[in-house]
Scaffold this active site. Structure first.
Site, short mmCIF file in Angstrom:
data_model
loop_
_atom_site.label_atom_id
_atom_site.label_comp_id
_atom_site.label_asym_id
_atom_site.label_seq_id
_atom_site.Cartn_x
_atom_site.Cartn_y
_atom_site.Cartn_z
N CYS A 153 0.82 -1.21 0.00
CA CYS A 153 0.00 0.00 0.00
C CYS A 153 0.86 1.27 0.00
O CYS A 153 1.49 1.56 -0.99
CB CYS A 153 -0.99 -0.05 1.17
N HIS B 42 -3.74 -5.34 1.21
CA HIS B 42 -3.05 -5.53 2.48
C HIS B 42 -3.02 -7.00 2.91
O HIS B 42 -3.91 -7.44 3.65
CB HIS B 42 -3.78 -4.74 3.57
N GLU C 237 -1.25 -8.34 5.13
CA GLU C 237 -1.08 -8.45 6.59
C GLU C 237 -2.40 -8.29 7.32
O GLU C 237 -2.51 -8.60 8.49
CB GLU C 237 -0.04 -7.43 7.07
#
Lengths: 230, 79
Positions: A86, A201, A203
């Site tokens: 990002c 994302h 994560e």
């Protein structure tokens, strides 16, 4: 595998990345502050998401010139794996680690939702272990994610389009493109394949309690790579 | 001295903000508006005794003020 998560003023996914590497994957992880000039004994680097330097001037422009980025570039030049997520992807493009630019979403909205991703292109340290044809469901959260590149054909030919926005069945179409990116591109890599950037994302989707653990596959790929360089 | 730096999107790069502004101007009754492009204007205050001020400004634009993948720049120097 020692992982360094770079922390810029305004990073806000740094703790998430730290958590996934340290707790979910069980790997030694440390933060590297933007003012540091060395990464220490790192085997991989994560440039996390957020709003580094308040997105002043352009998203990622200020962070790209911070002291730690010299060390990150040196690390990348030696073939070290770098995952840019990002705002990290915006920083990597601004720093010249990756080609192209991330511009204002065509919708002008901050797009925050799950998307589906096809995994393609050359093998990278972060995608090597992802089974062929597997569509990932991972969230996005950005206002400047429209990928622009002056020579998409070349990028495609070199297998450097790594992630593409698709529908749940894997089809590439405008409806599946959340930000107007050229050729539905969600993520790319450098010529060598060791630096990978993406707007979604992983994560935030590395544990089932969060609705999807598809993002874990990127980190699992990396760990399977310990000791090897692309 | 002062430098006035103008950073604009390259031709062909989609400018959704500019499009929204053009539409809003149209809604205000300015039916002649066909398009609008949004850029940045940056004033840089400089010491008076800089050698090669043009060269330095070019570097400032290339290294930070503009992203030459999508933007172009020009500048004026005001003594």
């Amino acid at each position: 595998m020692n992982v360094a998560v770079v922390r810029f003023p305004g990073s806000n996914c740094d703790d998430d990345a730290f958590h996934v590497v340290g707790r979910v994957m069980g790997q030694p992880v440390r933060f590297a502050w933007h003012k540091e000039s060395s990464l220490g004994a790192a085997d991989a680097v994560v440039l996390p998401g957020g709003f580094s330097y308040g997105d002043y001037l352009r998203a990622g422009a200020m962070a790209a010139n911070s002291p730690i980025m010299g060390a990150v570039k040196e690390f990348a030049e030696k073939g070290g794996p770098v995952l840019a997520i990002c705002n990290g992807y915006q920083i990597a493009c601004e720093a010249g680690l990756l080609d192209g630019a991330l511009t204002r979403n065509a919708s002008l909205h901050f797009e925050c939702r799950d998307v589906h991703l096809a995994v393609e292109g050359k093998p990278t340290p972060f995608t090597r272990a992802i089974p062929a044809g597997r569509v990932l469901r991972i969230p996005i959260a950005h206002a400047e994610g429209r990928f622009v590149h002056p020579n998409i054909e070349q990028l495609e030919k070199e297998g450097r389009v790594v992630f593409r926005y698709v529908d749940s069945a894997g089809g590439t179409n405008d409806a599946a493109n959340p930000n107007g990116s050229m050729a539905n591109i969600a993520g790319t890599c450098n010529a060598r394949g060791n630096v990978v950037g993406l707007m979604p994302h992983p994560e935030r989707a590395a544990e089932l309690i969060l609705g999807s653990d598809d993002g874990k596959m990127l980190f699992a790929s990396l760990i399977g790579e310990t000791g090897r360089r692309v | 001295m002062k430098a006035k730096v103008y950073v604009t999107l390259k031709e062909g790069v989609l400018d959704p903000q500019g499009q929204a502004v053009a539409r809003a101007l149209g809604r205000l009754g300015f039916s002649e508006v066909q398009d609008a492009r949004i850029g940045k204007y940056i004033e840089v205050q400089l010491a008076d005794d800089v050698k090669d001020v043009e060269g330095h400004l070019k570097q400032m634009c290339e290294k930070l003020l503009a992203n030459t993948v999508i933007e172009e720049y020009r500048y004026e120097i005001v003594k």
